[in-house]
Design a protein around this motif. Sequence first.
Motif, short mmCIF file in Angstrom:
data_model
loop_
_atom_site.label_atom_id
_atom_site.label_comp_id
_atom_site.label_asym_id
_atom_site.label_seq_id
_atom_site.Cartn_x
_atom_site.Cartn_y
_atom_site.Cartn_z
N GLN A 1 -8.16 -2.36 0.18
CA GLN A 1 -7.05 -2.55 0.95
C GLN A 1 -6.84 -4.11 1.40
O GLN A 1 -5.47 -4.48 1.18
CB GLN A 1 -7.22 -1.72 2.31
CG GLN A 1 -7.12 -0.28 1.93
CD GLN A 1 -7.49 0.32 3.45
OE1 GLN A 1 -7.18 0.02 4.45
NE2 GLN A 1 -8.03 1.75 3.33
N ALA B 1 -5.11 -5.78 -1.57
CA ALA B 1 -3.94 -5.44 -1.76
C ALA B 1 -3.15 -6.23 -0.55
O ALA B 1 -1.75 -6.95 -0.82
CB ALA B 1 -3.71 -3.89 -1.41
N THR C 1 -3.50 0.96 -3.20
CA THR C 1 -2.79 -0.23 -3.79
C THR C 1 -1.92 0.02 -4.47
O THR C 1 -2.08 0.79 -5.31
CB THR C 1 -3.93 -1.27 -4.15
OG1 THR C 1 -4.96 -1.66 -3.28
CG2 THR C 1 -3.12 -2.53 -4.42
N THR D 1 0.99 -1.26 -0.08
CA THR D 1 -0.11 0.11 -0.05
C THR D 1 0.82 1.24 -0.05
O THR D 1 2.09 1.06 0.23
CB THR D 1 -0.80 0.06 1.11
OG1 THR D 1 -0.18 0.34 2.35
CG2 THR D 1 -2.00 -1.16 1.18
#
Length: 338
Positions: free
Chosen positions: A234, A237, A173, A108
């Motif tokens: 999130q 990712a 990401t 991230t």
Amino acid sequence: MATMVLNATDLFDFEVIESLNKPSPFPLAGASIKSADALYHPKAGSIQLKHAGFPHLQLIDMRWDIASDIELHDTVPSNSISINFMLEGTIDSRFRGLSHDLNMRAGTHNLIHTPESGHTNQMKGGQSMASLLIGLDRDFFAAAIGSDDAWSEQILTELHHDRPFSGVRGVQTITPQMRHLIDDIRSNKATGPMRNLLIQSRVLELVALEIDQFRKPVAGSETVPPHEAEKLHQLKAYLEATFLEEHTLAQLSRYCLLNEFKVKKGFKELFDTTVFNYLRKLRMEYAGKLLRHCSYTVDEVAAMLGYEHSQHFSIAYKKYTGLTPTHYQQGKKSVVMA
């Protein structure tokens, strides 16, 4: 394990830190950044830094083998734009003036402007954390982003009033294109003026991709609210960074702060696949790369993917691709993975 409370100024006080003369067990890739220090702090653990400074930007390639739980306080104000591309590990941060925490996970990124001091960073011990950190001159950043969209206009307003902000409320990401640039920056072996120009151009391209991503809000759907969609992106990712680990729905639910029902339903709605089918896709595609492009045996690939018996891996791989691992490795026919 007790949490160590440290100030950033103490941590990087070279009267306390002992430079390591022996080769570090965690070498940074390549030699792209000119100054390299392998450091050891008696409380914080082993730290590696590579730094490069250019007009309008600073670059730090950092790897930190964290010995114990740490709460790191930053008491030095900064007027620059700080960008973190988190490659490994986790860090949970609270920045003075921001209404939300910034919890960085592997894969991230985000940017912040926090002109006041008083930041706190929480890091778990026993992990290796790797980041590419970029500092941009605020005037250079303001001139670069322009003012032709709502995101840029808001950022320029915050800069004008010297208010803290982050690029997005949570994190975004790291895309494959971003990762390619990051790897190029870290492994570039050019020298002299060519090296400087290449690194700066890659960094600016990386920042441009980041800003373009910030300008496009995370899309929700008719049934997934935007704030839940952001958490699910999130989570996606996180899966891409940890797909070789064992996961449970309960653990993933805790990670993204959504209940299990919302994780299952929302992930399927946004990405047209289930959480565990996506994990299977990541693992099988990774196995295919190892089989085709590396010299590993089928047994070795099976072990790398966590299979106790290679036969179970072969069955799963054939079910996914239509070929046994041996046939795929030999390239007997082209297969497009689902």
